[in-house]
Design a protein around this motif. Sequence first.
Motif, PDB file in Angstrom:
ATOM      1  N   LYS A   1      -5.911  -2.052  -9.673  1.00 34.42           N
ATOM      2  CA  LYS A   1      -5.524  -1.141  -8.598  1.00 34.42           C
ATOM      3  C   LYS A   1      -6.624  -1.100  -7.552  1.00 34.42           C
ATOM      4  CE  LYS A   1      -2.784   3.063  -8.788  1.00 34.42           C
ATOM      5  NZ  LYS A   1      -2.519   4.288  -9.552  1.00 34.42           N
ATOM      6  N   ASN A   2      -6.244  -1.240  -6.285  1.00 34.93           N
ATOM      7  CA  ASN A   2      -7.162  -1.059  -5.166  1.00 34.93           C
ATOM      8  C   ASN A   2      -6.969   0.343  -4.609  1.00 34.93           C
ATOM      9  OD1 ASN A   2      -8.399  -3.656  -4.936  1.00 34.93           O
ATOM     10  ND2 ASN A   2      -6.474  -4.434  -4.113  1.00 34.93           N
ATOM     11  N   TYR A   3      -8.082   0.998  -4.310  1.00 30.44           N
ATOM     12  CA  TYR A   3      -8.053   2.305  -3.658  1.00 30.44           C
ATOM     13  C   TYR A   3      -8.769   2.171  -2.325  1.00 30.44           C
ATOM     14  CZ  TYR A   3      -6.967   4.279  -8.246  1.00 30.44           C
ATOM     15  OH  TYR A   3      -6.387   4.576  -9.448  1.00 30.44           O
TER      16      TYR A   3
ATOM     17  N   ASN B   1     -13.409   0.839  -0.056  1.00 29.20           N
ATOM     18  CA  ASN B   1     -12.472   0.112  -0.916  1.00 29.20           C
ATOM     19  C   ASN B   1     -13.055   0.103  -2.321  1.00 29.20           C
ATOM     20  OD1 ASN B   1     -10.232  -0.906   0.580  1.00 29.20           O
ATOM     21  ND2 ASN B   1     -11.590  -2.369   1.570  1.00 29.20           N
TER      22      ASN B   1
ATOM     23  N   TRP C   1       0.832  -1.205   0.000  1.00 32.20           N
ATOM     24  CA  TRP C   1       0.000   0.000   0.000  1.00 32.20           C
ATOM     25  C   TRP C   1       0.863   1.249   0.000  1.00 32.20           C
ATOM     26  CZ3 TRP C   1      -5.189   0.313  -0.601  1.00 32.20           C
ATOM     27  CH2 TRP C   1      -5.912  -0.877  -0.511  1.00 32.20           C
TER      28      TRP C   1
ATOM     29  N   TYR D   1     -12.053  -1.176  -6.327  1.00 35.96           N
ATOM     30  CA  TYR D   1     -11.134  -1.901  -7.207  1.00 35.96           C
ATOM     31  C   TYR D   1     -11.322  -1.399  -8.625  1.00 35.96           C
ATOM     32  CZ  TYR D   1      -9.038  -5.502 -10.063  1.00 35.96           C
ATOM     33  OH  TYR D   1      -8.277  -6.156 -10.999  1.00 35.96           O
TER      34      TYR D   1
ATOM     35  N   VAL E   1      -8.681  10.381  -8.379  1.00 33.97           N
ATOM     36  CA  VAL E   1      -9.333   9.594  -7.326  1.00 33.97           C
ATOM     37  C   VAL E   1     -10.723  10.148  -7.027  1.00 33.97           C
ATOM     38  CG1 VAL E   1      -9.181   8.836  -4.924  1.00 33.97           C
ATOM     39  CG2 VAL E   1      -7.163   8.761  -6.387  1.00 33.97           C
TER      40      VAL E   1
ATOM     41  N   TYR F   1      -3.381   3.591  -2.148  1.00 38.07           N
ATOM     42  CA  TYR F   1      -3.638   2.669  -3.250  1.00 38.07           C
ATOM     43  C   TYR F   1      -2.680   1.493  -3.183  1.00 38.07           C
ATOM     44  CZ  TYR F   1       0.374   4.659  -5.737  1.00 38.07           C
ATOM     45  OH  TYR F   1       1.641   5.088  -6.078  1.00 38.07           O
ATOM     46  N   GLN F   2      -3.088   0.427  -3.857  1.00 35.73           N
ATOM     47  CA  GLN F   2      -2.318  -0.814  -3.892  1.00 35.73           C
ATOM     48  C   GLN F   2      -2.337  -1.314  -5.333  1.00 35.73           C
ATOM     49  OE1 GLN F   2      -4.317  -4.277  -2.303  1.00 35.73           O
ATOM     50  NE2 GLN F   2      -2.414  -5.038  -1.412  1.00 35.73           N
TER      51      GLN F   2
END
Length: 100
Positions: free
Chosen positions: A52-54, A70, A11, A72, A21, A46-47
Amino acid sequence: MTDAKPRPGGWSEEAPVTEEVKKICIEAGKQAGVKFDVCVPETFKYQIVAGKNYLVKVKVSEDNKYLHVNIYQALPVDGGDLSVTGVQYPKPRTDPLVPF
């Protein structure tokens, strides 16, 4: 915040929300059918995964109630679709963004 990007699977640091975003948050909210009097994304992490995960902290009321959401986003090659994968509500502003 440093300019270093997180390693894949890790992360990022929490940072102020960017215009990108904000747009993702608004679109994800529309898709989820969420309605609040106030909806102001403030910070995010983010990941990078296969997409991408936010994780976003969003102010949703004038009396300082927040939610953590969350989101995606699939890779462009997979359509780039957005999906809300989790919501925590209510949260105080002081709660840090912690993956859930």
